[in-house]
Design a protein around this motif. Structure first.
Motif, short mmCIF file in Angstrom:
data_model
loop_
_atom_site.label_atom_id
_atom_site.label_comp_id
_atom_site.label_asym_id
_atom_site.label_seq_id
_atom_site.Cartn_x
_atom_site.Cartn_y
_atom_site.Cartn_z
N TRP A 74 0.87 -1.18 0.00
CA TRP A 74 0.00 0.00 0.00
C TRP A 74 0.90 1.23 0.00
O TRP A 74 1.19 1.81 1.05
N PRO A 75 1.37 1.65 -1.18
CA PRO A 75 2.37 2.73 -1.22
C PRO A 75 1.83 4.13 -0.95
O PRO A 75 2.62 5.02 -0.63
N THR A 76 0.53 4.34 -1.07
CA THR A 76 0.03 5.72 -1.00
C THR A 76 -1.02 5.97 0.07
O THR A 76 -1.45 7.10 0.25
N GLU A 77 -1.45 4.94 0.79
CA GLU A 77 -2.50 5.14 1.79
C GLU A 77 -2.02 6.03 2.94
O GLU A 77 -0.90 5.88 3.43
N ASN A 78 -2.89 6.93 3.37
CA ASN A 78 -2.59 7.80 4.52
C ASN A 78 -3.52 7.41 5.66
O ASN A 78 -4.72 7.69 5.63
N GLN A 79 -2.95 6.76 6.69
CA GLN A 79 -3.77 6.25 7.78
C GLN A 79 -4.35 7.37 8.64
O GLN A 79 -5.40 7.20 9.27
N TYR A 80 -3.71 8.53 8.64
CA TYR A 80 -4.22 9.65 9.42
C TYR A 80 -5.48 10.23 8.76
O TYR A 80 -6.46 10.56 9.45
N VAL A 81 -5.45 10.37 7.46
CA VAL A 81 -6.63 10.84 6.73
C VAL A 81 -7.77 9.85 6.89
O VAL A 81 -8.93 10.24 7.15
N ARG A 82 -7.48 8.56 6.76
CA ARG A 82 -8.52 7.54 6.94
C ARG A 82 -9.14 7.61 8.34
O ARG A 82 -10.34 7.45 8.51
N GLN A 83 -8.30 7.84 9.34
CA GLN A 83 -8.77 7.95 10.72
C GLN A 83 -9.77 9.09 10.87
O GLN A 83 -10.84 8.93 11.47
N VAL A 84 -9.43 10.26 10.32
CA VAL A 84 -10.31 11.42 10.41
C VAL A 84 -11.61 11.17 9.66
O VAL A 84 -12.71 11.51 10.15
N GLU A 85 -11.53 10.59 8.48
CA GLU A 85 -12.74 10.33 7.70
C GLU A 85 -13.63 9.31 8.39
O GLU A 85 -14.87 9.45 8.38
N ASN A 86 -13.05 8.29 9.01
CA ASN A 86 -13.85 7.32 9.76
C ASN A 86 -14.51 7.96 10.98
O ASN A 86 -15.65 7.64 11.32
N PHE A 87 -13.79 8.87 11.62
CA PHE A 87 -14.35 9.57 12.78
C PHE A 87 -15.57 10.38 12.36
O PHE A 87 -16.63 10.31 12.99
N ALA A 88 -15.43 11.14 11.27
CA ALA A 88 -16.55 11.95 10.79
C ALA A 88 -17.72 11.08 10.36
O ALA A 88 -18.89 11.43 10.58
#
Length: 332
Positions: free
Chosen positions: A281-295
């Motif tokens: 997974w060369p491009t995934e940003n886990q921080y962005v995913r975390q924020v989007e899941n929170f919202a």
């Protein structure tokens, strides 16, 4: 941005400026609108990527502001529970850096407040949002590597020269276990569904904080009991790795904790014949995913991948490690 979740950041930590602030700013359905800091000069890195940010020089003033819906808290560890409670009292959803508490009993108080207020409060344990770790859990559950028999974990970095770092200070809840043991312990719990049944630990301290720790023991979950080993250090060269050893194969997780920073997120599955299949997974940003899941959880009621009950289990494991630790001499 219609109906975006509006965020304020409570504390201008370097990590917030470099990772979580940009993630909130970039996440779909979210908007970074405010920062509270005790030092106005620390706002500059945030304003560089988020022009027009409202800056407060008083934490309480930002919490009282009606123009934010959620608060991200990257304050020193010993302040997490206090300010999480204050943010909830102000009617804000809260995402607090790990460890969200210093002992597991404090998380019971946060669970009670979450249930009482109906607000979302969670620990910012980002790796569970990354497809790398979701895939590891899927592979283990599928039985591809058979029964898990042993897990090795390691996480180290060297910050000995940074004497003012909050991780090197006991009064701010520092130490390697609270900073990175969260990952070496919780990642295994997440992937296997197992909990510790017996643990022992050896650790080294400097200035009242643990700088090196070796934990060994047994964990048990739906797939049975397995042995476990974890090393954390704030005095060794950077290293991150997790290996799940099954009776039909193994999984090696590369860059398991700082994917994209330490290296590329990879999962290598090796079978009994020595054949290796690697997923990347060369491009995934886990921080962005975390924020989007929170919202998504706030707006749509979707289950949050890291509820407080999970975080309590990790903190209970940390408590168990400290309770069963023997201090040894030598450089950490």
């Amino acid at each position: 941005m219609a109906d975006a979740l509006r965020w304020g950041i409570l504390g201008a930590a370097n990590f917030a400026a470099g990772h979580m602030g940009p993630a909130i700013h970039a996440a779909a359905g979210n908007k970074l609108v405010a920062l509270a800091t005790s030092n106005a000069s620390k706002a500059a890195p945030f304003e560089a990527f988020c022009p027009g940010l409202d800056v407060f020089l008083d934490y309480d003033a930002m919490l009282e502001w009606d123009a934010i819906d959620a608060v991200y808290i990257p304050l020193p560890n010993h302040m997490h529970v206090e300010w999480t409670k204050k943010a909830l009292a102000a009617g804000k959803h809260v995402l607090t850096e790990k460890p969200i508490a210093m002992v597991s009993s404090e998380i019971d108080e946060l669970i009670a407040l979450r249930d009482q207020t109906g607000l979302l409060v969670a620990e910012a344990f980002m790796i569970v949002h990354h497809p790398q770790w979701q895939r590891v859990r899927e592979i283990i559950a599928s039985g591809e590597i058979g029964r898990v028999a042993h897990v090795d974990t390691a996480f180290s970095y060297d910050n000995r020269e940074d004497t003012d770092n909050i991780r090197n200070r006991p009064e701010t809840g520092g130490g390697g276990i609270r900073d990175i043991g969260v990952y070496t312990y919780s990642s295994v719990r997440f992937a296997t569904g197992a909990e510790p049944v017996a643990l022992s630990a050896r650790l080294k301290r400097e200035n009242g904080v643990d700088t090196w720790a070796q934990v060994v023991g047994e964990m048990e979950g739906p797939g049975g009991r397995f042995t476990y080993s974890a090393m954390t250090s704030m005095r060794l060269p950077p290293r991150q790795e997790v290996v799940f050893q099954g009776d039909l194969g193994s999984i090696t997780v590369s860059a398991p904790f700082n994917a994209g920073v330490f290296g590329e997120a990879q999962v290598a599955v090796r079978d009994l014949d020595g054949t290796i299949r690697t997923e990347r997974w060369p491009t995934e940003n886990q921080y962005v995913r975390q924020v989007e899941n929170f919202a998504r959880s706030v707006r749509e009621g979707a289950p949050y991948p890291c509820p407080l009950e999970f975080s309590k289990g990790t903190q209970a494991m940390i408590d168990m490690v400290f309770a069963n630790a023997t201090e040894i001499a030598g450089p950490g």
